[in-house]
Design an enzyme around this catalytic site. Structure first.
Site, PDB file in Angstrom:
ATOM      1  N   ASP A 135      37.790   2.143 -54.063  1.00 44.11           N
ATOM      2  CA  ASP A 135      38.174   3.152 -55.056  1.00 44.11           C
ATOM      3  C   ASP A 135      37.378   3.038 -56.354  1.00 44.11           C
ATOM      4  O   ASP A 135      37.454   3.902 -57.213  1.00 44.11           O
ATOM      5  CB  ASP A 135      39.667   3.031 -55.386  1.00 44.11           C
ATOM      6  CG  ASP A 135      40.519   3.699 -54.328  1.00 44.11           C
ATOM      7  OD1 ASP A 135      39.976   4.558 -53.588  1.00 44.11           O
ATOM      8  OD2 ASP A 135      41.711   3.370 -54.224  1.00 44.11           O
ATOM      9  N   LYS A 152      37.636  10.818 -49.362  1.00 41.63           N
ATOM     10  CA  LYS A 152      38.676  10.511 -50.350  1.00 41.63           C
ATOM     11  C   LYS A 152      39.160  11.824 -50.963  1.00 41.63           C
ATOM     12  O   LYS A 152      38.934  12.880 -50.386  1.00 41.63           O
ATOM     13  CB  LYS A 152      38.097   9.569 -51.406  1.00 41.63           C
ATOM     14  CG  LYS A 152      37.909   8.144 -50.890  1.00 41.63           C
ATOM     15  CD  LYS A 152      39.244   7.438 -50.833  1.00 41.63           C
ATOM     16  CE  LYS A 152      39.104   6.003 -50.340  1.00 41.63           C
ATOM     17  NZ  LYS A 152      40.416   5.349 -50.341  1.00 41.63           N
TER      18      LYS A 152
END
Ligand code: NAP
Length: 749
Positions: free
Chosen positions: A623, A650
């Site tokens: 992330d 994502k």
């Protein structure tokens, strides 16, 4: 100029609603001629003086002759009489519509006049917009703008008629929805008619008290808000209550039942249950607000609600900060607390929209949850078999974690369920969790060729443990399978290609559930139970990463991030920044709630250098790459990322979206299938501008928005970041903390 939509429009009734629509027609040049018929001559004269109509008639027959659109804009109870009169004089291809607040009785009136063969041009409608004042003077050209208009086409309605009416209402800037007549009346009974009835009822109750003057004199804002709609036209509401009698009586029965429940809880002083009901209602209100506020935005993807602007010349970046709680741990604290036995207290809970979506989902499944208030949540667990069927689809907002983990839990429940999400989540692949769950015996369906949400799950399917080899490293998929395994027969085991986040495993253990980790193989036995515990959620290293990168690229910076979770499956960003040469130290390491935490200090003392990012660290920093790309752009030399295909699926395709933004800001980079190559512009010992500035499209991806914000520390031109409202999903205090540190971000709505 193109030809108007209609030749001759006849309004029967020209009060608030009719005259507002006439105003739209004039402003948008939708009709060659507009005429009207009303009861009083005065209204017609006024309408002429206002320039709304060319001709006015007392007799509706005169008005409708030769009209290609007839709009009944009068009280619904007058519909049948008017239709009886005008029916023989309507043109063959006329579009006949109305604006009445109830629809069943309008259709009944039409049937009484026409029999079962209704004209093809007949399409009832209802604009969900109004005002307390009525009459031709009260009309406004923007009355319908940003409001909904419900059309209720009948089986007899022709497509051409429906399409033209949609065009008409869209010209009024309304959002048009089509639904069937019964559904309309039921929905409106609950969302409009019942609230009006309650407002009239409350004001009446208070007005009948002897001390009514005092009561109204001291009434607070809440009373004013609640009773506002009791100032509406009594005649109109009288008509509506009768016209929609059946659905309204049902809604009143539901209201009485709920009121009785509340009354009983107060009488019994049942604090826990009362908090449960009030908390559920409050959360539902906030949740719906968010859902409704963001839906048109996300669906159209055209309008932007918020943008960040960062001006060049930012120098400072200093301070000690506590960033919000870890999202992954927050989600799981609710999920596990809900199915545990006993009461779980959570502190440091991230009150962002994603974790709140999880919280709402469990409330919808009957779990009593108090809070969140200042990061504190109390969950009254219902045990492994205590979840209840939600009344409707569970809305997961933007949260992939919620959807994938819950897919596992819901597959094992006795009830059917459906999960939906916002526009961005609705594009994300769900088959990768659905597939292994099916192998366990789950009945689970995704949508479309790409296997996206909504996800539908059929309950009451016995699950069997499996051994699953994850084709691609994903903590969400691993966790979803393990969670289904809690209810499955025998052992459920997942083998992962590389280690991914192990928050689920750690927290299951904290809840007293045995989970084995042998190398890359994680397993558990089904049929056990979770025991409530207290969870302190550590600060989120993913949120801390933006400040770590900001400090690493800014001369003389000194930032400490306190009590950050340093779970070894999450510390890739620390390792990568260190390899790039950042002056970063991990201090004061300790354990909280099963998770290791520490303070992280970063100083801007040396220029970063480009590296080939170590592939073994990729899943541990997945992330944080958008932020790390900003660091790479400021580094000296080339940075190469490989083995990160996951980034393309994502919240946005983070490789492409970051590459697009970096190029706009003057950085040479090449996206690849599973990574990116970035030519860093940094030079040892130099701290000048790296980025040129420009307008960045964040694609409503919070991490993209926050990453490019940090580029503002090294920019020569203004940076505008569009679509930043999703930042609140993971980091509600982002701009406040950034501003405190010295990076001035202007937020505009
Ligand atoms: P309004 O401002 O009171 O206007 C009603 C119009 O209908 C007036 O022009 C009136 O004529 C005419 N009229 C009344 N009774 C009639 C009859 N028996 N025969 C022929 N014409 C008659 O009302 P409105 O707010 O525009 O409401 C019209 C419709 O819209 C209603 O069906 C209502 O349910 C619906 N609606 C209202 C709202 C709202 O908030 N107001 C919202 C959505 C939908 P005069 O001018 O000569 O009195």
């Amino acid at each position: 100029m193109s030809a108007p939509l209609f030749e001759k429009v006849a309004f029967i009734g020209l009060g608030l609603i009719g005259s507002s629509l006439a105003r739209v027609m004039i402003a948008e040049n939708l009709a060659t001629q507009i005429v009207a018929s009303t009861r009083s001559k005065q209204t017609l004269e006024d309408a002429k003086a206002l320039g709304l109509i060319q001709e006015g008639y007392s007799d509706p027959i005169e008005a409708v002759k030769g009209a290609d659109l007839v709009v009944l804009a009068l009280p619904v109870r007058a519909t049948q009489k008017v239709l009886e009169a005008i029916q023989p004089y309507l043109s063959e291809n006329v579009i006949l519509t109305d604006v009445g607040s109830t629809k069943g009785n309008v259709v009944d009136a039409a049937k009484a006049v026409y029999g079962e063969h209704l004209p093809a041009g007949f399409v009832p409608g209802h604009p969900i917009a109004g005002a307390e004042h009525t009459g031709v003077h009260a009309g406004k050209v923007d009355l319908f703008a940003n409001h909904k208009v419900i059309l209720t086409p009948l089986p007899s309605s022709a497509d051409w008629a429906v399409e033209k009416l949609i065009q008409l209402w869209q010209a009024a800037k309304a959002e048009v929805i089509c639904m069937d007549v019964e559904k309309h009346d039921e929905v409106l009974a609950h969302t409009s008619h019942l609230p009006h009835l309650m407002a009239f009822n409350l004001v009446e109750q208070l007005a009948n008290r002897e001390d009514n003057l005092d009561i109204f004199r001291y009434a607070a804002g809440g009373f004013r808000d609640f009773s506002r709609i009791a100032a509406s036209d009594p005649q109109m509401w009288h008509d509506i209550f009768f016209a929609n009698k059946k659905a309204i009586l049902n809604a009143v029965d539901g209201f009485e039942k709920q009121l009785k429940t509340l009354r009983q809880l107060i009488e019994d002083e049942n604090s826990q249950a009362l908090m449960g009901v009030l908390g559920h209602a409050q959360a539902a209100r906030q949740h719906f607000n968010h859902m409704l506020a963001n839906k048109p935005l996300m669906e159209k993807n055209k309008v932007t609600t918020q943008q960040f602007t960062i001006l060049p010349g930012q120098k400072n970046f200093q301070g000690k900060f506590t960033v919000p709680g870890d999202k992954s741990v927050s989600h799981r604290s609710i999920m596990f607390g809900a199915i545990a036995e006993g009461t779980t207290h959570v502190t440091g809970f991230l009150e962002g929209e994603d974790a709140l979506a999880t919280l709402q989902a469990f409330r919808d499944m009957g779990v009593s949850i108090e809070g969140p208030k200042n990061g504190e949540v109390t969950i009254h667990g219902v045990g492994m078999h205590g979840l209840k069927a939600p009344a409707s689809a569970l809305y997961m907002g933007n949260s992939g974690t919620s959807m994938r983990l819950l897919a596992g839990m819901l597959s094992a429940q006795k009830f059917d369920s459906v999960m939906t999400g916002d526009a961005s989540l609705s594009k994300r692949p769900m088959e990768r969790i659905a597939k292994p769950l099916r192998a366990m015996g789950a009945h689970i369906q995704t949508t479309g060729e790409r296997g996206t949400p909504p996800v539908s799950i059929t309950g009451n399917q016995p699950l069997k443990g499996i051994q699953y080899d994850l084709p691609m490293a994903s903590a969400q998929v691993k966790s979803g399978i393990l969670l289904a395994g809690l209810w499955a027969e025998g052992e459920t085991a997942v083998t992962e290609p590389e280690p991914t986040r192990d928050h689920s495993e750690r927290m299951l253990r904290a809840f007293g559930y045995e989970v084995k980790t042998e190398g890359n193989r994680i397993s558990l036995q089904g049929g056990g139970k979770l025991m409530a515990t207290d969870i302190q959620v550590p600060s989120d290293i993913s949120s801390a990463a933006f400040f770590m990168v900001g400090a690493a690229i800014t001369e003389g910076s000194d930032v400490t991030l306190e009590a950050v979770g340093i779970n070894p499956t999450r510390t890739g960003v620390i390792e990568i920044l260190k390899q790039m040469g950042a002056d970063l130290t991990v201090e004061n390491e300790r354990i909280a709630g099963g998770e290791p935490i520490a303070d992280i200090r970063i100083r801007g003392t040396r220029t970063l250098k480009g590296i080939h990012m170590p592939e073994d660290q990729v899943p541990l920093a997945i992330d944080e790459f958008p932020a790390l790309f900003i660091a790479a752009a400021c580094a000296e030399g080339q940075t190469i990322l490989t083995g990160a295909a996951e980034l393309r699926v994502k919240e946005s395709d983070r490789i492409q979206v970051m590459a697009d933004g970096l190029k706009i800001m003057g950085i040479d980079c090449t996206p690849t299938d599973d990574g990116i190559i970035i030519e860093g512009k940094g030079k040892a010992g130099e701290w000048g501008a790296i980025f040129t500035g420009g307008e960045i499209e964040s694609h409503h991806d919070h991490r993209i928005a926050m990453s490019f914000s940090m580029a503002g520390l090294r920019t020569s031109g203004e940076i505008k970041i569009v679509g930043t409202e999703t930042v609140a999903t993971s980091f509600p205090t982002f701009t406040a903390l950034a501003n405190q540190a010295g990076l001035t971000i202007q937020v505009s709505e």
